[in-house]
Design an enzyme around this catalytic site. Structure first.
Site, PDB file in Angstrom:
ATOM      1  N   ASP A  18       0.760  -1.130  -0.024  1.00  0.00           N
ATOM      2  CA  ASP A  18      -0.005  -0.174  -0.247  1.00  0.00           C
ATOM      3  C   ASP A  18       0.954   1.175   0.025  1.00  0.00           C
ATOM      4  O   ASP A  18       1.983   1.130   0.591  1.00  0.00           O
ATOM      5  CB  ASP A  18      -0.805   0.094   1.256  1.00  0.00           C
ATOM      6  CG  ASP A  18      -1.806   1.348   1.329  1.00  0.00           C
ATOM      7  OD1 ASP A  18      -2.700   1.401   0.563  1.00  0.00           O
ATOM      8  OD2 ASP A  18      -1.538   1.976   2.262  1.00  0.00           O
ATOM      9  N   GLU A  20       0.941   5.501   0.546  1.00  0.00           N
ATOM     10  CA  GLU A  20       0.218   6.692   1.197  1.00  0.00           C
ATOM     11  C   GLU A  20       0.914   7.660   0.373  1.00  0.00           C
ATOM     12  O   GLU A  20       2.037   7.916  -0.245  1.00  0.00           O
ATOM     13  CB  GLU A  20       0.642   7.033   2.687  1.00  0.00           C
ATOM     14  CG  GLU A  20      -0.328   6.058   3.491  1.00  0.00           C
ATOM     15  CD  GLU A  20      -1.597   6.059   3.307  1.00  0.00           C
ATOM     16  OE1 GLU A  20      -2.152   7.007   3.186  1.00  0.00           O
ATOM     17  OE2 GLU A  20      -2.165   4.942   3.450  1.00  0.00           O
ATOM     18  N   HIS A 165      -4.713   4.610   7.689  1.00  0.00           N
ATOM     19  CA  HIS A 165      -4.193   5.388   6.519  1.00  0.00           C
ATOM     20  C   HIS A 165      -2.772   5.427   6.545  1.00  0.00           C
ATOM     21  O   HIS A 165      -1.868   6.674   6.311  1.00  0.00           O
ATOM     22  CB  HIS A 165      -4.809   6.828   6.343  1.00  0.00           C
ATOM     23  CG  HIS A 165      -6.288   6.802   5.945  1.00  0.00           C
ATOM     24  ND1 HIS A 165      -6.551   6.456   4.478  1.00  0.00           N
ATOM     25  CD2 HIS A 165      -7.373   6.787   6.722  1.00  0.00           C
ATOM     26  CE1 HIS A 165      -7.865   6.284   4.374  1.00  0.00           C
ATOM     27  NE2 HIS A 165      -8.257   6.824   5.709  1.00  0.00           N
TER      28      HIS A 165
END
Length: 241
Positions: A18, A20, A165
């Site tokens: 992932d 950010e 997040h």
């Protein structure tokens, strides 16, 4: 980073990852990678073999918000002293290249950002041997029963807590969401009448061998079945193909 040993020989490892990034607020602005996180998983055991995460300082530090609007979010101060992408590119390449890539909405977003980041430093991007985008998989298999298919919504549906997040937390949450969805789908396909409330504990027919003769009896208790070779247990259910 934690390492627990390789997967079984001949089994392709899956890397859940992932990113950010910055969020452009004007047309023409680009996304800058602020954090990369990944876990390597053995698909046969679903054990985490390796993990890696790092903050990344973008070339344009002014593109990073001074204050994040997300809980546990990333601010300009957070990444000010982080390594540049070029400094961690070799490690990221090593963890991604030649593995099956997995993540939520990675085809449209994360994969594009990875290619851009490697192009910025003039190096070839890693290449997957396969891809599992959980957004597409869940849209097809699980549907909209949990609402929209955002990771935060899915996590709330299964009681997995709030999405933070942060890359490493989010990839672990992604894996847990898939486990929960797979379990629900397995149960629905295996015990459809039970889950729909149409199975009211019918008698269970069992057969056991005693003194050389095969005896049949009706058993309504939920005792553990005997372990003799001749034992059979028949449970009526509707099987879906």
């Amino acid at each position: 980073m934690d390492t627990f040993g390789p997967c079984q020989e001949g089994v392709s490892e899956i890397v859940f990852f992932d990113l950010e990034t910055t969020v452009p607020n004007k047309a023409g602005q680009r996304f800058w990678v602020l954090e990369f996180g990944a876990i390597v998983v053995c698909p046969r055991k679903l054990v985490e073999l390796e993990s890696f995460s790092t903050l990344i300082r973008p070339k344009d530090l002014s593109a990073v918000a001074l204050k994040s609007g997300r809980s546990d979010g990333i601010t300009r101060e957070t990444v000010a002293n982080a390594p540049a992408f070029e400094e961690v590119a070799e490690k990221i390449f090593g963890i991604l290249n030649g593995r099956i890539w997995a993540g939520h909405n990675i085809q449209r977003f994360d994969c594009v950002r990875i290619k851009e980041a490697f192009a910025d430093i003039g190096k070839p991007a890693p290449v997957p041997v396969g891809m599992i985008d959980s957004l597409g998989v869940l849209n097809e298999k699980f549907g909209r029963r949990a609402g929209n298919l955002k990771m935060a919504t899915l996590a709330a549906y299964f009681g997995l807590g709030q999405q933070k997040h942060r890359s490493l937390d989010d990839v672990r949450m992604n894996l847990e969401v898939l486990k929960h969805c797979a379990t629900v789908l397995f149960l629905e396909s295996t015990l459809p009448t039970l889950l729909n409330g149409k199975w009211n504990n019918p008698p269970i027919t069992t057969r056991s061998r005693c003194n050389g003769r095969l005896l049949c009896r009706e058993e309504t208790s939920r005792k553990s079945p005997p372990t003799t070779i001749g034992y059979q247990r028949t449970i009526p259910y509707a099987k879906e193909v």
